[in-house]
Design a protein around this motif. Sequence first.
Motif, PDB file in Angstrom:
ATOM      1  N   GLU A  99      -5.670  -0.439  -3.100  1.00 39.31           N
ATOM      2  CA  GLU A  99      -6.637  -0.499  -4.202  1.00 39.31           C
ATOM      3  C   GLU A  99      -6.678  -1.907  -4.776  1.00 39.31           C
ATOM      4  O   GLU A  99      -5.659  -2.419  -5.255  1.00 39.31           O
ATOM      5  CB  GLU A  99      -6.268   0.489  -5.308  1.00 39.31           C
ATOM      6  N   SER A 100      -7.861  -2.529  -4.733  1.00 38.38           N
ATOM      7  CA  SER A 100      -8.060  -3.875  -5.271  1.00 38.38           C
ATOM      8  C   SER A 100      -8.914  -3.805  -6.525  1.00 38.38           C
ATOM      9  O   SER A 100      -9.906  -3.062  -6.572  1.00 38.38           O
ATOM     10  CB  SER A 100      -8.740  -4.777  -4.232  1.00 38.38           C
ATOM     11  N   THR A 116      -8.067  -3.743   0.729  1.00 33.20           N
ATOM     12  CA  THR A 116      -8.915  -2.562   0.554  1.00 33.20           C
ATOM     13  C   THR A 116      -9.180  -1.881   1.893  1.00 33.20           C
ATOM     14  O   THR A 116      -9.119  -0.649   2.004  1.00 33.20           O
ATOM     15  CB  THR A 116     -10.240  -2.955  -0.109  1.00 33.20           C
ATOM     16  N   LYS A 144       0.837  -1.209   0.000  1.00 33.97           N
ATOM     17  CA  LYS A 144       0.000   0.000   0.000  1.00 33.97           C
ATOM     18  C   LYS A 144       0.865   1.249   0.000  1.00 33.97           C
ATOM     19  O   LYS A 144       0.596   2.214  -0.734  1.00 33.97           O
ATOM     20  CB  LYS A 144      -0.921  -0.004   1.215  1.00 33.97           C
ATOM     21  N   LYS A 169      -1.366  -1.773  -6.887  1.00 32.33           N
ATOM     22  CA  LYS A 169      -2.730  -2.270  -7.035  1.00 32.33           C
ATOM     23  C   LYS A 169      -2.718  -3.788  -6.911  1.00 32.33           C
ATOM     24  O   LYS A 169      -1.764  -4.444  -7.322  1.00 32.33           O
ATOM     25  CB  LYS A 169      -3.308  -1.868  -8.394  1.00 32.33           C
TER      26      LYS A 169
END
Length: 291
Positions: free
Chosen positions: A197-198, A192, A159, A164
């Motif tokens: 960001e998933s 998340t 993160k 991603k």
Amino acid sequence: MTQIISTLSEVSANYKALFVDLWGCVHNGITAYPAAVAALQDYRKQGGVVVLVTNSPKPRAGVAEQLSQFGVPDDAYDTIATSGDSARAAMFTGAVGQKVYFMGEWQRDAGFFEPMKVIQNPVPITRVPLQEAEGIVCCGPFDPMADPDVNRADFLYAKQMGMKLLCANPDIVVDRGEVREWCAGALAKLYTEMGGESLYFGKPYPPIYDLARRRLAELGVDVSDRDILAIGDGPQTDISGGMGEGVDTLFITGGLAAKDTQTTEQPEPAALEAYIAREQIAPTYSIGFLR
């Protein structure tokens, strides 16, 4: 209020195509359910088209091979749309970069990295350690029995680096026989929640339904949404996904929700109503098991 039915044949004549979940509906991760297989075979004999729509991270060919091993015959379905194929297409177009950190079981998931003929000028993908990666490709946990939280340290690093996470299977859990296992969706959910960001490509998200419709088109089948019935045991994947696509749904209560819906052969009506209210879903029909 959902309509409880006893067999698929009670309503199947109203639909030209079925979008059918696999795990918990057609097989249990070990062997096929004979009654489910027979119901799909009968539907196809009446002229219906069966698209198996699965959150498996495997390519279509890999799922077909697995189905054969489980005892699901070829005449029980027409084609397959997998979360894996939808996610692979995104990976080969650079959704998470060229250098990726892979999460999953390599012996099982190696097919995810096989080339896709439908992608022109694919991005070259290289698997690297996390510290060298531009993004994460997650087909599942390294240990499906371990709590997803064991990945927290790696996810914190990812993160912070702005990576991603491409989730090839949005399922949170699955029952392999009598054993419940964590899936890639549980890891993506944690990432998340941690602020990462998933990217999701299976049910309940639109890309896999777009793929399922393309599979129908490959067969020369043109059907409207009102002619499709989505079948599955996942309230937040199969049923929510079908609802989001504007198609009717058949909830298999004897899968993931068997305990909550008090399903033996059929769900207990009051327990079922309480469950679907809690999950905030509205399946068109419900049945204990696909038959």
